[in-house]
Design a protein around this motif. Structure first.
Motif, PDB file in Angstrom:
ATOM      1  N   GLU A  66      10.014   9.023   1.335  1.00  0.00           N
ATOM      2  CA  GLU A  66      11.334   9.205   1.879  1.00  0.00           C
ATOM      3  C   GLU A  66      11.671   8.593   3.014  1.00  0.00           C
ATOM      4  OE1 GLU A  66      13.594  12.872   1.590  1.00  0.00           O
ATOM      5  OE2 GLU A  66      12.566  13.155  -0.202  1.00  0.00           O
ATOM      6  N   PRO A  67      12.607   7.777   3.355  1.00  0.00           N
ATOM      7  CA  PRO A  67      13.085   7.067   4.592  1.00  0.00           C
ATOM      8  C   PRO A  67      13.458   8.362   5.522  1.00  0.00           C
ATOM      9  CG  PRO A  67      14.907   6.944   3.065  1.00  0.00           C
ATOM     10  CD  PRO A  67      13.537   7.646   2.195  1.00  0.00           C
ATOM     11  N   ASP A  68      13.047   8.010   6.804  1.00  0.00           N
ATOM     12  CA  ASP A  68      13.521   8.903   8.012  1.00  0.00           C
ATOM     13  C   ASP A  68      15.225   8.947   8.268  1.00  0.00           C
ATOM     14  OD1 ASP A  68      13.895   6.892   9.555  1.00  0.00           O
ATOM     15  OD2 ASP A  68      12.101   7.128  10.497  1.00  0.00           O
ATOM     16  N   ALA A  69      15.665   9.774   8.895  1.00  0.00           N
ATOM     17  CA  ALA A  69      17.029   9.583   9.303  1.00  0.00           C
ATOM     18  C   ALA A  69      17.453   8.407   9.974  1.00  0.00           C
ATOM     19  CB  ALA A  69      17.228  10.996  10.219  1.00  0.00           C
ATOM     20  N   ALA A  70      16.779   7.805  10.752  1.00  0.00           N
ATOM     21  CA  ALA A  70      17.192   6.682  11.516  1.00  0.00           C
ATOM     22  C   ALA A  70      17.382   5.824  10.456  1.00  0.00           C
ATOM     23  CB  ALA A  70      16.198   6.258  12.680  1.00  0.00           C
ATOM     24  N   THR A  71      16.338   5.539   9.555  1.00  0.00           N
ATOM     25  CA  THR A  71      16.558   4.592   8.295  1.00  0.00           C
ATOM     26  C   THR A  71      17.716   4.629   7.594  1.00  0.00           C
ATOM     27  OG1 THR A  71      13.999   4.335   8.507  1.00  0.00           O
ATOM     28  CG2 THR A  71      15.297   3.361   6.590  1.00  0.00           C
ATOM     29  N   LEU A  72      18.040   5.813   7.285  1.00  0.00           N
ATOM     30  CA  LEU A  72      19.128   6.323   6.529  1.00  0.00           C
ATOM     31  C   LEU A  72      20.437   5.668   7.172  1.00  0.00           C
ATOM     32  CD1 LEU A  72      18.377   9.582   4.628  1.00  0.00           C
ATOM     33  CD2 LEU A  72      18.688   7.349   3.573  1.00  0.00           C
ATOM     34  N   ALA A  73      20.470   6.415   8.550  1.00  0.00           N
ATOM     35  CA  ALA A  73      21.672   5.885   9.512  1.00  0.00           C
ATOM     36  C   ALA A  73      21.964   4.356   9.249  1.00  0.00           C
ATOM     37  CB  ALA A  73      21.492   6.299  10.743  1.00  0.00           C
ATOM     38  N   GLN A  87      19.573  -6.624   1.620  1.00  0.00           N
ATOM     39  CA  GLN A  87      18.873  -6.303   2.759  1.00  0.00           C
ATOM     40  C   GLN A  87      18.146  -4.974   2.512  1.00  0.00           C
ATOM     41  OE1 GLN A  87      21.000  -5.952   6.232  1.00  0.00           O
ATOM     42  NE2 GLN A  87      19.516  -5.727   7.586  1.00  0.00           N
ATOM     43  N   LEU A  88      18.860  -4.076   1.814  1.00  0.00           N
ATOM     44  CA  LEU A  88      18.323  -2.648   1.653  1.00  0.00           C
ATOM     45  C   LEU A  88      17.209  -2.729   0.547  1.00  0.00           C
ATOM     46  CD1 LEU A  88      21.492  -0.749   1.481  1.00  0.00           C
ATOM     47  CD2 LEU A  88      19.834  -0.431   3.170  1.00  0.00           C
ATOM     48  N   MET A  89      17.407  -3.512  -0.385  1.00  0.00           N
ATOM     49  CA  MET A  89      16.326  -3.755  -1.418  1.00  0.00           C
ATOM     50  C   MET A  89      14.939  -4.387  -0.759  1.00  0.00           C
ATOM     51  SD  MET A  89      17.198  -2.358  -4.192  1.00  0.00           S
ATOM     52  CE  MET A  89      18.230  -1.177  -3.053  1.00  0.00           C
ATOM     53  N   HIS A  90      15.252  -5.374   0.313  1.00  0.00           N
ATOM     54  CA  HIS A  90      14.080  -5.782   0.939  1.00  0.00           C
ATOM     55  C   HIS A  90      13.479  -4.842   1.814  1.00  0.00           C
ATOM     56  CE1 HIS A  90      14.290 -10.042  -0.377  1.00  0.00           C
ATOM     57  NE2 HIS A  90      15.499 -10.217   0.187  1.00  0.00           N
ATOM     58  N   GLU A  91      14.062  -3.867   2.502  1.00  0.00           N
ATOM     59  CA  GLU A  91      13.548  -2.884   3.308  1.00  0.00           C
ATOM     60  C   GLU A  91      12.919  -1.925   2.402  1.00  0.00           C
ATOM     61  OE1 GLU A  91      16.885  -1.368   5.512  1.00  0.00           O
ATOM     62  OE2 GLU A  91      17.276  -3.078   6.472  1.00  0.00           O
ATOM     63  N   LEU A  92      13.475  -1.704   1.071  1.00  0.00           N
ATOM     64  CA  LEU A  92      12.744  -0.609   0.103  1.00  0.00           C
ATOM     65  C   LEU A  92      11.172  -1.181  -0.057  1.00  0.00           C
ATOM     66  CD1 LEU A  92      12.952   2.073  -1.595  1.00  0.00           C
ATOM     67  CD2 LEU A  92      13.755   0.089  -3.370  1.00  0.00           C
ATOM     68  N   VAL A  93      11.376  -2.459  -0.525  1.00  0.00           N
ATOM     69  CA  VAL A  93       9.976  -2.982  -1.030  1.00  0.00           C
ATOM     70  C   VAL A  93       9.038  -3.023   0.254  1.00  0.00           C
ATOM     71  CG1 VAL A  93       8.943  -4.979  -1.810  1.00  0.00           C
ATOM     72  CG2 VAL A  93      11.067  -4.405  -2.983  1.00  0.00           C
ATOM     73  N   ASP A  94       9.426  -3.528   1.332  1.00  0.00           N
ATOM     74  CA  ASP A  94       8.696  -3.627   2.528  1.00  0.00           C
ATOM     75  C   ASP A  94       7.942  -2.005   2.790  1.00  0.00           C
ATOM     76  OD1 ASP A  94       9.088  -6.225   2.522  1.00  0.00           O
ATOM     77  OD2 ASP A  94      10.381  -6.025   4.170  1.00  0.00           O
ATOM     78  N   ARG A  95       8.821  -1.179   2.840  1.00  0.00           N
ATOM     79  CA  ARG A  95       8.619   0.273   3.296  1.00  0.00           C
ATOM     80  C   ARG A  95       7.605   0.926   2.294  1.00  0.00           C
ATOM     81  NH1 ARG A  95      11.055   4.640   1.649  1.00  0.00           N
ATOM     82  NH2 ARG A  95      12.885   3.718   1.196  1.00  0.00           N
ATOM     83  N   ILE A  96       7.891   0.710   1.007  1.00  0.00           N
ATOM     84  CA  ILE A  96       6.919   1.414  -0.094  1.00  0.00           C
ATOM     85  C   ILE A  96       5.721   0.466  -0.121  1.00  0.00           C
ATOM     86  CG2 ILE A  96       6.607   1.686  -2.549  1.00  0.00           C
ATOM     87  CD1 ILE A  96       9.601   2.484  -2.472  1.00  0.00           C
ATOM     88  N   SER A  97       5.562  -0.719   0.238  1.00  0.00           N
ATOM     89  CA  SER A  97       4.462  -1.596   0.183  1.00  0.00           C
ATOM     90  C   SER A  97       3.546  -1.284   1.426  1.00  0.00           C
ATOM     91  CB  SER A  97       4.904  -3.119   0.209  1.00  0.00           C
ATOM     92  OG  SER A  97       5.505  -3.347  -1.001  1.00  0.00           O
ATOM     93  N   THR A  98       4.181  -0.874   2.376  1.00  0.00           N
ATOM     94  CA  THR A  98       3.371  -0.604   3.559  1.00  0.00           C
ATOM     95  C   THR A  98       2.713   0.959   3.248  1.00  0.00           C
ATOM     96  OG1 THR A  98       5.191   0.696   4.864  1.00  0.00           O
ATOM     97  CG2 THR A  98       4.689  -1.688   5.111  1.00  0.00           C
ATOM     98  N   TYR A  99       2.880   1.661   2.319  1.00  0.00           N
ATOM     99  CA  TYR A  99       2.203   2.751   1.941  1.00  0.00           C
ATOM    100  C   TYR A  99       1.644   2.586   0.598  1.00  0.00           C
ATOM    101  CZ  TYR A  99       1.518   7.775   1.235  1.00  0.00           C
ATOM    102  OH  TYR A  99       0.912   9.290   0.927  1.00  0.00           O
ATOM    103  N   ARG A 100       0.717   1.490   0.527  1.00  0.00           N
ATOM    104  CA  ARG A 100      -0.005   1.201  -0.563  1.00  0.00           C
ATOM    105  C   ARG A 100      -0.565   2.334  -1.277  1.00  0.00           C
ATOM    106  NH1 ARG A 100      -4.811  -1.079  -2.623  1.00  0.00           N
ATOM    107  NH2 ARG A 100      -4.581  -2.826  -3.933  1.00  0.00           N
TER     108      ARG A 100
END
Length: 197
Positions: A66-73, A87-100
């Motif tokens: 789950e994204p933190d409050a700062a990411t949601l803001a 941009q949000l989809m790129h961020e989503l893919v990057d965020r989830i990919s970092t938690y492989r």
């Protein structure tokens, strides 16, 4: 059952690592104890049985994804247009990919749920709630696209992440970025600013 929350979280993180590396069949209390580097028998003091461990590991994965409050803001900053969705989809893919490990463990849990009705009964409403929350957030935020577009983006991004994490040589990073952009382009028309469901 023991109540030390920090120890419980460490054991769940160890279980996630084991799931990602060994699969659901390799998830044993002994393997979790070894991964967490705790005395043998520790995990069995925190979880009633293997099903309890699987279920709580799934909840822990979602907690960490789950994204933190700062990411949601930040997601609400700037114009609410198709470029912002991209941009949000790129961020989503990057965020989830970092938690492989977490995402791979979640895939293992989904596979295990096909064999364990109890796990399926826990995962189904949790994943449905996650989808509903994403649709609701998107629509309330005023971003373009309707509920169907959000669900199709959810499906497209999830499979793109699966490709990236399981067979990273199938697409180059440039191709992955382009596929995200093309998916948004096709699912969110430039003229759609209604945000209607």
């Amino acid at each position: 059952m023991r109540q030390n929350q920090a120890r419980r979280a460490a054991l769940l993180d160890a279980a996630i690592d084991v799931l990602a590396r060994e699969g659901a069949r390799g998830l044993t209390f002994r393997a979790v104890d070894a991964q967490a580097e705790v005395p043998g028998g520790t995990a069995s003091n925190y979880f009633a049985n293997r099903d309890d461990l699987l279920t709580q590991a799934g909840a822990r994965i979602y907690e960490r994804l789950e994204p933190d409050a700062a990411t949601l803001a930040r997601s609400l900053e700037g114009p609410r247009d198709r470029e912002r969705v991209t941009q949000l989809m790129h961020e989503l893919v990057d965020r989830i990919s970092t938690y492989r490990t977490g995402y791979l463990a979640l895939l293992e849990l989904r596979l295990e749920a096909t064999r364990r009705p109890g796990l399926r009964a826990v995962l189904t409403p949790r994943i449905r709630a996650d989808i509903d929350a994403n649709v609701d957030y998107h629509l309330r935020s005023g971003l373009p696209g309707d509920a169907t577009a959000v669900m199709l983006l959810y499906l497209a991004m999830n499979w793109l992440i699966v490709e990236q994490l399981t067979l990273p040589e199938v697409f180059t990073q440039e191709q992955l970025r382009d596929l995200v952009e093309r998916a948004v382009e096709r699912l969110i028309p430039e003229s759609d600013r209604s945000g209607a469901g």
